[in-house]
Design an enzyme around this catalytic site. Structure first.
Site: not given
Length: 434
Positions: A213, A219, A357, A360
């Site tokens: 990514e 973060r 977050e 997940s």
């Protein structure tokens, strides 16, 4: 160095050999002090120049800071010394001299920018604050492993070189594998699901994942360490219970066993173990509460991902860890099961810290036909995942699980400004060395 004594164990009347780094030299004229640092602390070595051999004094007082030294001598009580004792040396050996000009100051008296620290990580981790972070990280992993074993889980290790990405897409690092294209694995997701169908039933893994990514934020990392859990015969509600349990175990272990490290980080008062019973908000409730804060320029609607500023606004509103449940099926991966009563909803969930977050997870689709349909709905070719899908023809139990990043957990636990503080050698878009 079989006869080595750690500095913290040196007692008056002992005859010791201590070894470590030259932390500081204080020359007061007729008397001088060398402070030796090891993993347990520091100890003062006293040189009375008129009463000692000149070569001994010269070696001990002219050594460069951060050189590795070994000192042998008698331990005497000295109330004015930093630890109440000092060594009167008989011999001083410089095992490995350090250059006079250091790229950063491990004592912390002179600050260094994060890129400089990461470029010289060995020196940087000599700082007590950096060591404290990694001692706490190690305690988190120990506590989580102990919790999993107490829950009847088996630790597994899955491949990091794979033929296909976990979720398809372009966020993959390709590698050449004996003339074939392969990829660094994004997640152990598919493999841990296969294991719950093997008879092990409850499994966990602590290991690296790789995501290509193109982030450049405080973060995100391109290589991270994930804690993964998967269990047969549980639903997403029970998976959330285990998720909360691991996080509570980590915080409680740090509170119990890392008081020295928290003191080093000046966090004894600020560190708090979360209250049990994390709130569980549905996705609809979450976007309603975000919209009600008025922090976003445009209101969120059904199907939107939560933007960073929305997560922050909701985190400030909730004030602690919380789950978001009942996500729209269309924005969750193919392996997350849809709600049987209303397929617009999924059985996926996220665990949130007020800052970001963390986790997940969800209940997985264990029925073969529905699983293959999920691939097709997300534009993926089921044939590329045959090693995975075919096992669902042979009796795959209902199962659920989740994953979270160790670095994000430590970052949020300790209030670190940058996730790179929580990993020894970060990998991001710019950094491939050291």
């Amino acid at each position: 160095m079989d006869n080595r004594t750690y500095t913290a164990d040196a007692e008056p009347g002992d005859h010791v050999t201590v070894a470590g780094w030259a932390h500081e030299i204080r020359d007061l004229g007729g008397i001088a002090f060398l402070i030796v640092r090891d993993t347990t602390g520091k100890i003062q070595v006293k040189f009375e120049k008129d009463e000692m051999d000149d070569d001994l004094v010269e070696t001990g007082t002219e050594v460069t800071r951060e050189s590795v030294v070994q000192v042998t001598g008698a331990v005497e009580e000295e109330e004015r010394a930093p630890t109440g004792v000092e060594v009167v040396p008989e011999s001083v050996e410089v095992i490995a001299p350090a250059e006079p000009e250091l790229p950063l100051d491990p004592s912390g008296k002179v600050d260094a920018e994060l890129p400089t620290r990461l470029d010289n990580r060995t020196l940087d981790v000599r700082r007590p604050e950096a060591q404290a972070i990694f001692e706490i990280r190690a305690e988190v992993l120990r506590a989580v492993r102990d919790y999993f074993r107490g829950e009847g889980c088996t630790e597994i290790n899955t491949p990091k070189i794979v033929a296909t990405g976990t979720e398809g897409g372009t966020e993959l690092f390709p590698v050449t594998y004996f003339g074939r294209e392969a990829f660094m694995n994004q997640s152990p997701q598919l493999f841990k699901q296969l294991m719950v169908g093997s008879g092990l039933e409850r499994v966990f893994e602590v290991g690296p994942i790789f995501r290509a990514e193109e982030h450049n934020t405080p973060r995100h990392l391109n290589e991270a360490t994930m804690i993964d859990f998967e269990s047969a015969f549980i639903d997403h509600h029970e998976a959330m219970d285990v998720c909360e349990g691991t996080l509570m175990a980590a915080y409680e272990a740090v509170a119990e066993n890392c008081q020295d490290e928290l003191e080093t980080l000046d966090m004894v008062e600020a560190f708090e173990v979360p209250d049990e019973g994390f709130p569980r908000l549905t996705y609809e409730e979450a976007i309603e509460r975000i919209n009600a804060t008025g922090e976003l320029d445009e209101h969120l609607v059904w199907g939107d991902d939560l933007p960073t500023e929305g997560e922050k606004a909701l985190g400030d509103d909730v004030g602690g860890h919380y789950f978001i449940t009942d996500w729209p099926a269309e924005i969750k991966p193919f392996y997350i099961q849809d709600d049987d009563d209303d397929p617009e909803y999924s059985k996926g969930f996220d665990l949130m810290h007020p800052r970001m977050e963390l986790v997940s997870g969800g209940q997985r689709e264990h029925r073969y036909e529905e699983l293959v349909a999920g691939f097709e709905q997300q534009g993926l070719d089921p044939d590329q995942f045959e090693y995975y899908t075919k096992m669902f023809k042979y009796g795959m139990p209902p199962h659920a699980g989740w994953a979270y990043g160790v670095e994000r957990l430590v970052m949020t636990m300790l209030g670190l400004a940058n996730i790179r503080e929580a990993v020894l050698f970060p990998r991001d878009r710019q950094r491939l060395s050291p």
